[in-house]
Design a protein around this motif. Sequence first.
Motif, PDB file in Angstrom:
ATOM      1  N   ILE A  61      33.563   7.062   1.669  1.00 47.57           N
ATOM      2  CA  ILE A  61      32.942   6.221   2.691  1.00 47.57           C
ATOM      3  C   ILE A  61      33.970   5.829   3.744  1.00 47.57           C
ATOM      4  O   ILE A  61      33.678   5.820   4.950  1.00 47.57           O
ATOM      5  CB  ILE A  61      32.311   4.964   2.061  1.00 47.57           C
ATOM      6  CG1 ILE A  61      31.149   5.360   1.156  1.00 47.57           C
ATOM      7  CG2 ILE A  61      31.829   3.998   3.147  1.00 47.57           C
ATOM      8  CD1 ILE A  61      30.474   4.190   0.462  1.00 47.57           C
ATOM      9  N   SER A  62      35.184   5.523   3.310  1.00 44.94           N
ATOM     10  CA  SER A  62      36.223   5.108   4.262  1.00 44.94           C
ATOM     11  C   SER A  62      36.684   6.260   5.138  1.00 44.94           C
ATOM     12  O   SER A  62      37.306   6.040   6.186  1.00 44.94           O
ATOM     13  CB  SER A  62      37.415   4.512   3.508  1.00 44.94           C
ATOM     14  OG  SER A  62      38.029   5.483   2.686  1.00 44.94           O
ATOM     15  N   GLU A  63      36.393   7.482   4.733  1.00 47.00           N
ATOM     16  CA  GLU A  63      36.808   8.651   5.509  1.00 47.00           C
ATOM     17  C   GLU A  63      35.751   9.093   6.512  1.00 47.00           C
ATOM     18  O   GLU A  63      35.986  10.015   7.306  1.00 47.00           O
ATOM     19  CB  GLU A  63      37.131   9.795   4.540  1.00 47.00           C
ATOM     20  CG  GLU A  63      38.330   9.481   3.649  1.00 47.00           C
ATOM     21  CD  GLU A  63      38.436  10.395   2.445  1.00 47.00           C
ATOM     22  OE1 GLU A  63      37.628  11.365   2.380  1.00 47.00           O
ATOM     23  OE2 GLU A  63      39.281  10.143   1.575  1.00 47.00           O
ATOM     24  N   ARG A  64      34.590   8.435   6.491  1.00 45.94           N
ATOM     25  CA  ARG A  64      33.537   8.750   7.456  1.00 45.94           C
ATOM     26  C   ARG A  64      33.958   8.347   8.867  1.00 45.94           C
ATOM     27  O   ARG A  64      34.637   7.343   9.068  1.00 45.94           O
ATOM     28  CB  ARG A  64      32.246   7.995   7.134  1.00 45.94           C
ATOM     29  CG  ARG A  64      31.439   8.487   5.973  1.00 45.94           C
ATOM     30  CD  ARG A  64      30.140   7.702   5.903  1.00 45.94           C
ATOM     31  NE  ARG A  64      29.389   7.877   7.144  1.00 45.94           N
ATOM     32  CZ  ARG A  64      28.596   6.950   7.667  1.00 45.94           C
ATOM     33  NH1 ARG A  64      28.454   5.774   7.091  1.00 45.94           N
ATOM     34  NH2 ARG A  64      27.947   7.191   8.779  1.00 45.94           N
ATOM     35  N   LYS A  65      33.526   9.098   9.845  1.00 43.94           N
ATOM     36  CA  LYS A  65      33.773   8.731  11.234  1.00 43.94           C
ATOM     37  C   LYS A  65      32.873   7.566  11.602  1.00 43.94           C
ATOM     38  O   LYS A  65      31.673   7.588  11.352  1.00 43.94           O
ATOM     39  CB  LYS A  65      33.491   9.922  12.156  1.00 43.94           C
ATOM     40  CG  LYS A  65      33.789   9.644  13.621  1.00 43.94           C
ATOM     41  CD  LYS A  65      33.534  10.883  14.479  1.00 43.94           C
ATOM     42  CE  LYS A  65      33.827  10.589  15.949  1.00 43.94           C
ATOM     43  NZ  LYS A  65      33.564  11.779  16.809  1.00 43.94           N
ATOM     44  N   LYS A  66      33.457   6.546  12.201  1.00 44.56           N
ATOM     45  CA  LYS A  66      32.706   5.353  12.563  1.00 44.56           C
ATOM     46  C   LYS A  66      31.919   5.602  13.853  1.00 44.56           C
ATOM     47  O   LYS A  66      32.494   5.976  14.872  1.00 44.56           O
ATOM     48  CB  LYS A  66      33.650   4.166  12.759  1.00 44.56           C
ATOM     49  CG  LYS A  66      32.947   2.839  12.996  1.00 44.56           C
ATOM     50  CD  LYS A  66      33.972   1.717  13.122  1.00 44.56           C
ATOM     51  CE  LYS A  66      33.317   0.360  13.334  1.00 44.56           C
ATOM     52  NZ  LYS A  66      32.529  -0.082  12.174  1.00 44.56           N
ATOM     53  N   THR A  67      30.603   5.395  13.805  1.00 40.45           N
ATOM     54  CA  THR A  67      29.771   5.589  14.998  1.00 40.45           C
ATOM     55  C   THR A  67      29.189   4.292  15.520  1.00 40.45           C
ATOM     56  O   THR A  67      28.700   4.234  16.634  1.00 40.45           O
ATOM     57  CB  THR A  67      28.610   6.561  14.699  1.00 40.45           C
ATOM     58  OG1 THR A  67      27.838   6.050  13.596  1.00 40.45           O
ATOM     59  CG2 THR A  67      29.142   7.936  14.350  1.00 40.45           C
ATOM     60  N   GLY A  68      29.237   3.232  14.734  1.00 40.76           N
ATOM     61  CA  GLY A  68      28.667   1.968  15.162  1.00 40.76           C
ATOM     62  C   GLY A  68      27.194   1.883  14.808  1.00 40.76           C
ATOM     63  O   GLY A  68      26.522   2.890  14.562  1.00 40.76           O
ATOM     64  N   PHE A  69      26.675   0.672  14.796  1.00 39.41           N
ATOM     65  CA  PHE A  69      25.291   0.389  14.418  1.00 39.41           C
ATOM     66  C   PHE A  69      24.487   0.181  15.694  1.00 39.41           C
ATOM     67  O   PHE A  69      24.593  -0.847  16.353  1.00 39.41           O
ATOM     68  CB  PHE A  69      25.262  -0.860  13.534  1.00 39.41           C
ATOM     69  CG  PHE A  69      23.898  -1.217  13.013  1.00 39.41           C
ATOM     70  CD1 PHE A  69      23.141  -0.293  12.311  1.00 39.41           C
ATOM     71  CD2 PHE A  69      23.375  -2.487  13.221  1.00 39.41           C
ATOM     72  CE1 PHE A  69      21.883  -0.628  11.815  1.00 39.41           C
ATOM     73  CE2 PHE A  69      22.137  -2.838  12.741  1.00 39.41           C
ATOM     74  CZ  PHE A  69      21.387  -1.906  12.032  1.00 39.41           C
ATOM     75  N   GLY A  70      23.704   1.180  16.053  1.00 41.49           N
ATOM     76  CA  GLY A  70      22.943   1.075  17.292  1.00 41.49           C
ATOM     77  C   GLY A  70      22.021   2.264  17.474  1.00 41.49           C
ATOM     78  O   GLY A  70      22.037   3.222  16.695  1.00 41.49           O
TER      79      GLY A  70
END
Length: 591
Positions: free
Chosen positions: A513-522
């Motif tokens: 999970i920590s290695e996922r690319k962050k896309t933001g909540f939107g």
Amino acid sequence: MCGIHLIWGKGANESAIKSLVSRSRHRGPDQEAVLSPWPGLWIGVNRLRILHPGPDADQPFWTGDGTGLLIWNGEIYNFRALRKLLQSMGVAFVTQSDTEVLVYYLKYFGADGLKKIQGMFALFYVDLISKSVLVARDPNGEKPLYFSQNPDTLIISSETRALAQLAGSDVDLGQISNYFYFRNPTPGKTFYKGVRAWKPGRYSQIHQHNTFRWDTLSIGNSSEKIINQTLFRETLEGVISNQFHADVPVGVMLSGGMDSSLLYALWYRQTGIPLPAYTIQVEKKYRKKYADADAAKRFVQDFPVDHQLLEIDQKTVLDHWDEFIQSMDQPIGDSAGLLTWMIGKRAKSQVKVLASGAGADELWGGYKRHHAFHQFLAHKNFWVKWAPVLKKLPFGRAWKKFNSAIRPNSNETFLNFSALNNPPSDLLEDYLRVMDSGLSEYKRALDFDRQMYLVQDVLKIQDNSLMAHGIEGRSPYLDAQLISLWKSIEDPSLLQGKPWITGCLHGLGLGWISERKKTGFGLPLLEWFGDNGPFAKKVFSALREFGKTYRAALPKEVFLLSQQPENFAKNHFLVIYNLFLFSEWLKLQEK
């Protein structure tokens, strides 16, 4: 969880207080009341029953001797410890509620007692002997509070709309510039003239309606324990045990990201009790980029969950748009507001409390702007010297934004990173004052996000969007114990990229999970605008109308964008959505 209201002065009467209460019924649909403790003062409350949901904990809640009463909005997480203290002093309790604990704690300790309270709150404690009212808001700003004051009348309320109507306050179009750059009004102000936000951590003992003596609460004392990964996890586990406790059903907003996944995983490891959890899933063609639902589905293979996916597409948004706008107290330029509102709408038949990962990114350096600022500070002289040249290189939008934001003043650089576009210098002063010069430059930036972005955006969205459906939102990462731990840390490496949250996930076998690319909540706004589908058509049409109607009041950059929004959609899709949201909210104010 409640809506609370107060009118003091010439405007105080039963009809006026009832107007505030009736328009805030969504905040507390389980019980409401109005009361005049003495001539010239009226208070009102809407209660959502969470702890001790029976009627004997309804509000206003009186002390046994009838000398004090409390109405409030929030939860006190250390109320059991405070209860034991009060019992040792001879207080006999008749309920198991935190409300009863709080009324006696304030009776005996007054404003000084606020410093020992751990929780989220906005409150009025009325002392009938001194004929005074203690008004306070929690240090993190989790619970909203607003006020309007003139020489004759003071009005305080949990929401702005009814307050503004009662005070005769017009919409403040002068806030559009701040909104264009920062997605919110000037710090401390609202979109209504003369209606101001009660600052987080502020309290005042009011004896006369035209007198405020402002005092400010600390956000927590520094921890004296050895600060390390183990302490962080143990503290978070204790916080989860406290904050997931309620006498009504509790659920989780499960994004598939690090913060909410860790909350749920630790809860389940401690208790073995599955909870309802809610995840947004976008249209199939966008899921490679917006992969929250896929991550959440993988997560629930290892941790049993009553998992519910909410399918979101353009039709879903358009079908619910009018209802969403009508529920919005203040426009907040963040499409997470709509998604949170949709989760609340689905969840309200199952739960009355929803926990979220709010606060983790702000405190522990989880945003892209934090990484960018860290990189800037590491080679500040280089970036200041060469950014004017480097920004001209054709390396994409992110590269240009980074280099265009660089200033010799580090605080101004971070503000540019935070804003949607680099704001003009005359707008920066109000924000620069928030910067705490006593902190290191990097921690100062995190503290700014804690005070501003978290309060004005994330927490306001959570409160408004969930309370629209009678649901209490909780943010365990903002617990006083974790804030205390955070205050003790100066090492930038522990405040960049959420290393301890990452460490906890690895310890639970969730390192992926920590290695996922962050896309933001939107919402997938860039893609929707690029497709020029029904949502884009509605947005572009509404903005053109908005620009023509309010041309005289709009800054030049806002008007230009409003007239040809489709030409700006690729690089300014967030700004376009924000202005659309504001224009739709403004229409309702004119009716």
